[in-house]
Motif scaffolding. Sequence first.
Motif, PDB file in Angstrom:
ATOM      1  N   LEU A 107     124.400 -45.704 -31.074  1.00 53.93           N
ATOM      2  CA  LEU A 107     123.456 -44.596 -31.173  1.00 53.93           C
ATOM      3  C   LEU A 107     124.104 -43.264 -30.803  1.00 53.93           C
ATOM      4  CD1 LEU A 107     120.231 -46.129 -29.590  1.00 53.93           C
ATOM      5  CD2 LEU A 107     120.531 -45.455 -31.972  1.00 53.93           C
ATOM      6  N   LYS A 108     123.614 -42.192 -31.399  1.00 56.48           N
ATOM      7  CA  LYS A 108     124.012 -40.841 -31.021  1.00 56.48           C
ATOM      8  C   LYS A 108     123.071 -40.340 -29.926  1.00 56.48           C
ATOM      9  CE  LYS A 108     125.494 -39.764 -35.744  1.00 56.48           C
ATOM     10  NZ  LYS A 108     125.236 -38.890 -36.919  1.00 56.48           N
ATOM     11  N   ALA A 109     123.552 -39.373 -29.173  1.00 55.82           N
ATOM     12  CA  ALA A 109     122.756 -38.844 -28.062  1.00 55.82           C
ATOM     13  C   ALA A 109     121.435 -38.245 -28.545  1.00 55.82           C
ATOM     14  CB  ALA A 109     123.555 -37.796 -27.296  1.00 55.82           C
ATOM     15  N   SER A 110     121.410 -37.767 -29.785  1.00 56.86           N
ATOM     16  CA  SER A 110     120.204 -37.121 -30.322  1.00 56.86           C
ATOM     17  C   SER A 110     119.212 -38.113 -30.922  1.00 56.86           C
ATOM     18  CB  SER A 110     120.595 -36.099 -31.389  1.00 56.86           C
ATOM     19  OG  SER A 110     121.323 -36.737 -32.436  1.00 56.86           O
ATOM     20  N   ASP A 111     119.593 -39.372 -31.053  1.00 60.69           N
ATOM     21  CA  ASP A 111     118.715 -40.364 -31.677  1.00 60.69           C
ATOM     22  C   ASP A 111     117.531 -40.687 -30.771  1.00 60.69           C
ATOM     23  OD1 ASP A 111     120.336 -40.534 -33.892  1.00 60.69           O
ATOM     24  OD2 ASP A 111     121.475 -42.250 -33.138  1.00 60.69           O
ATOM     25  N   ASP A 112     116.364 -40.873 -31.388  1.00 53.61           N
ATOM     26  CA  ASP A 112     115.185 -41.254 -30.609  1.00 53.61           C
ATOM     27  C   ASP A 112     114.623 -42.602 -31.058  1.00 53.61           C
ATOM     28  OD1 ASP A 112     114.116 -40.639 -33.068  1.00 53.61           O
ATOM     29  OD2 ASP A 112     112.670 -39.154 -32.312  1.00 53.61           O
ATOM     30  N   ARG A 113     115.352 -43.287 -31.958  1.00 51.39           N
ATOM     31  CA  ARG A 113     114.936 -44.614 -32.426  1.00 51.39           C
ATOM     32  C   ARG A 113     116.156 -45.370 -32.935  1.00 51.39           C
ATOM     33  NH1 ARG A 113     110.390 -42.972 -36.079  1.00 51.39           N
ATOM     34  NH2 ARG A 113     110.430 -41.198 -34.664  1.00 51.39           N
ATOM     35  N   ILE A 114     116.012 -46.684 -33.008  1.00 51.91           N
ATOM     36  CA  ILE A 114     117.100 -47.509 -33.539  1.00 51.91           C
ATOM     37  C   ILE A 114     116.562 -48.374 -34.667  1.00 51.91           C
ATOM     38  CG2 ILE A 114     118.457 -47.600 -31.411  1.00 51.91           C
ATOM     39  CD1 ILE A 114     117.279 -50.320 -30.840  1.00 51.91           C
ATOM     40  N   ARG A 115     117.478 -48.763 -35.539  1.00 51.23           N
ATOM     41  CA  ARG A 115     117.124 -49.598 -36.689  1.00 51.23           C
ATOM     42  C   ARG A 115     117.365 -51.058 -36.336  1.00 51.23           C
ATOM     43  NH1 ARG A 115     113.898 -48.563 -41.050  1.00 51.23           N
ATOM     44  NH2 ARG A 115     114.478 -49.857 -42.826  1.00 51.23           N
ATOM     45  N   ILE A 116     116.309 -51.847 -36.256  1.00 54.90           N
ATOM     46  CA  ILE A 116     116.405 -53.279 -35.975  1.00 54.90           C
ATOM     47  C   ILE A 116     115.924 -54.017 -37.218  1.00 54.90           C
ATOM     48  CG2 ILE A 116     115.736 -55.180 -34.487  1.00 54.90           C
ATOM     49  CD1 ILE A 116     117.362 -53.055 -33.058  1.00 54.90           C
ATOM     50  N   GLY A 117     116.880 -54.571 -37.990  1.00 55.47           N
ATOM     51  CA  GLY A 117     116.496 -55.200 -39.250  1.00 55.47           C
ATOM     52  C   GLY A 117     115.962 -54.152 -40.206  1.00 55.47           C
ATOM     53  N   ASP A 118     114.717 -54.339 -40.627  1.00 56.06           N
ATOM     54  CA  ASP A 118     114.080 -53.379 -41.532  1.00 56.06           C
ATOM     55  C   ASP A 118     113.115 -52.462 -40.805  1.00 56.06           C
ATOM     56  OD1 ASP A 118     115.377 -54.548 -43.722  1.00 56.06           O
ATOM     57  OD2 ASP A 118     113.816 -56.070 -43.938  1.00 56.06           O
ATOM     58  N   GLU A 119     113.188 -52.437 -39.480  1.00 53.55           N
ATOM     59  CA  GLU A 119     112.193 -51.699 -38.701  1.00 53.55           C
ATOM     60  C   GLU A 119     112.869 -50.639 -37.833  1.00 53.55           C
ATOM     61  OE1 GLU A 119     108.758 -52.643 -35.304  1.00 53.55           O
ATOM     62  OE2 GLU A 119     110.108 -54.218 -36.024  1.00 53.55           O
ATOM     63  N   ASP A 120     112.247 -49.460 -37.756  1.00 56.07           N
ATOM     64  CA  ASP A 120     112.675 -48.416 -36.822  1.00 56.07           C
ATOM     65  C   ASP A 120     111.931 -48.619 -35.507  1.00 56.07           C
ATOM     66  OD1 ASP A 120     114.498 -47.046 -38.405  1.00 56.07           O
ATOM     67  OD2 ASP A 120     112.942 -45.856 -39.378  1.00 56.07           O
ATOM     68  N   VAL A 121     112.681 -48.729 -34.431  1.00 59.22           N
ATOM     69  CA  VAL A 121     112.096 -48.963 -33.111  1.00 59.22           C
ATOM     70  C   VAL A 121     112.320 -47.733 -32.248  1.00 59.22           C
ATOM     71  CG1 VAL A 121     112.173 -50.401 -31.037  1.00 59.22           C
ATOM     72  CG2 VAL A 121     112.501 -51.440 -33.292  1.00 59.22           C
ATOM     73  N   MET A 122     111.258 -47.211 -31.659  1.00 61.37           N
ATOM     74  CA  MET A 122     111.352 -46.040 -30.803  1.00 61.37           C
ATOM     75  C   MET A 122     112.082 -46.389 -29.506  1.00 61.37           C
ATOM     76  SD  MET A 122     110.039 -43.381 -32.255  1.00 61.37           S
ATOM     77  CE  MET A 122     109.978 -42.326 -30.807  1.00 61.37           C
ATOM     78  N   ILE A 123     112.881 -45.445 -29.016  1.00 57.99           N
ATOM     79  CA  ILE A 123     113.530 -45.594 -27.709  1.00 57.99           C
ATOM     80  C   ILE A 123     112.548 -45.054 -26.676  1.00 57.99           C
ATOM     81  CG2 ILE A 123     115.508 -44.939 -26.279  1.00 57.99           C
ATOM     82  CD1 ILE A 123     117.052 -44.515 -28.922  1.00 57.99           C
ATOM     83  N   ASP A 124     111.739 -45.946 -26.126  1.00 59.19           N
ATOM     84  CA  ASP A 124     110.685 -45.550 -25.200  1.00 59.19           C
ATOM     85  C   ASP A 124     110.553 -46.599 -24.106  1.00 59.19           C
ATOM     86  OD1 ASP A 124     109.549 -47.688 -26.496  1.00 59.19           O
ATOM     87  OD2 ASP A 124     108.009 -46.531 -27.536  1.00 59.19           O
ATOM     88  N   ARG A 125     109.498 -46.478 -23.316  1.00 54.52           N
ATOM     89  CA  ARG A 125     109.286 -47.408 -22.206  1.00 54.52           C
ATOM     90  C   ARG A 125     109.173 -48.845 -22.691  1.00 54.52           C
ATOM     91  NH1 ARG A 125     105.716 -46.619 -16.912  1.00 54.52           N
ATOM     92  NH2 ARG A 125     107.574 -45.365 -16.595  1.00 54.52           N
ATOM     93  N   ASP A 126     108.508 -49.062 -23.825  1.00 55.77           N
ATOM     94  CA  ASP A 126     108.354 -50.431 -24.339  1.00 55.77           C
ATOM     95  C   ASP A 126     109.712 -51.070 -24.625  1.00 55.77           C
ATOM     96  OD1 ASP A 126     105.620 -50.286 -24.171  1.00 55.77           O
ATOM     97  OD2 ASP A 126     105.313 -49.780 -26.274  1.00 55.77           O
TER      98      ASP A 126
END
Length: 312
Positions: free
Chosen positions: A266-285
Amino acid sequence: MNTVFKILWYEDTPTWYNMAKPRVEEILERHYLIPKIVNKDGDGFDISEITGNEYDLILMDFALADELTGDRIVLALRQQNILTDVLFYSSEEQRMLESLSKGTLVSPPIDGYYISKRDHSVFIPKVELLIEKIIKRSEDLVNLRGFVMDGTCDFEVRIKEILNIVWEKFDDNQKRKMNKCVCGKIKSNEKRNSKTKDKVISKIPIFLAANNAKHFFTQTDRLYLLSAVIKILQEDYGFVQKEEYENFQKSYEDNISKYRNPIGHLKASDDRIRIGDEDVMIDRDLHQKMRINLTKYDGLIKEIEEFITEQL
């Protein structure tokens, strides 16, 4: 902060400490964190015992034994550039407030502290709010990448060592099965490993040579071998049957590897990651999910380690 939340707790009344400690541990466990609490009474305070430890929180009985007060300890910490959050508490709340606000006991004044009355109904909610603040502050990409990479690197080292240990303890038939697994894996990786293949297959036993070669096997390869080891342990030694062990490689990759690899890039500016076909937010969950997964697989690997060292 990773999956473990470390608290340094200065309290010299065992009864009060033993009543409060389980409640603090419960708060941490609700956040899927493993509590690690170190209790000290202030007697013979030695700053060197603390400077090498990265505590997430310090809980401080303001009036300790032998007229040693918590503010003096914290001042010593601050002078060593230890800036951990501190919660002071005392049954003499007014005296504590006056001492801290006016700086009558220490100079210069202390910064970065919180206060509470020595009363469970006040103290526990204050601890909970402070823990919430510390967790929220740490739930960013840098911390996520740090504890995921640390945890998975630890798993990789331990899995490799498990394979070495079981080889020494398996009988000839079991070793033949493992060598067959290695040969099959080598064949499937032949193109990828053409440069190091000859060096590995010229050694005996080939299993150990392949497992310990620096760049020959990937973590996926070792997970494949570990799945074969688990099957032998279950069939021949009575190792526990669990759903996660039925196909340990797939289970591990679904819950650890598929997150670890994207997080690592991930880059420092990213706020989500790609898991398979889904974008997952980088959050508490996501932070909680990864703490749960890392703690779970730490326990599974530890179960294998204990079985092969104590029961084989």
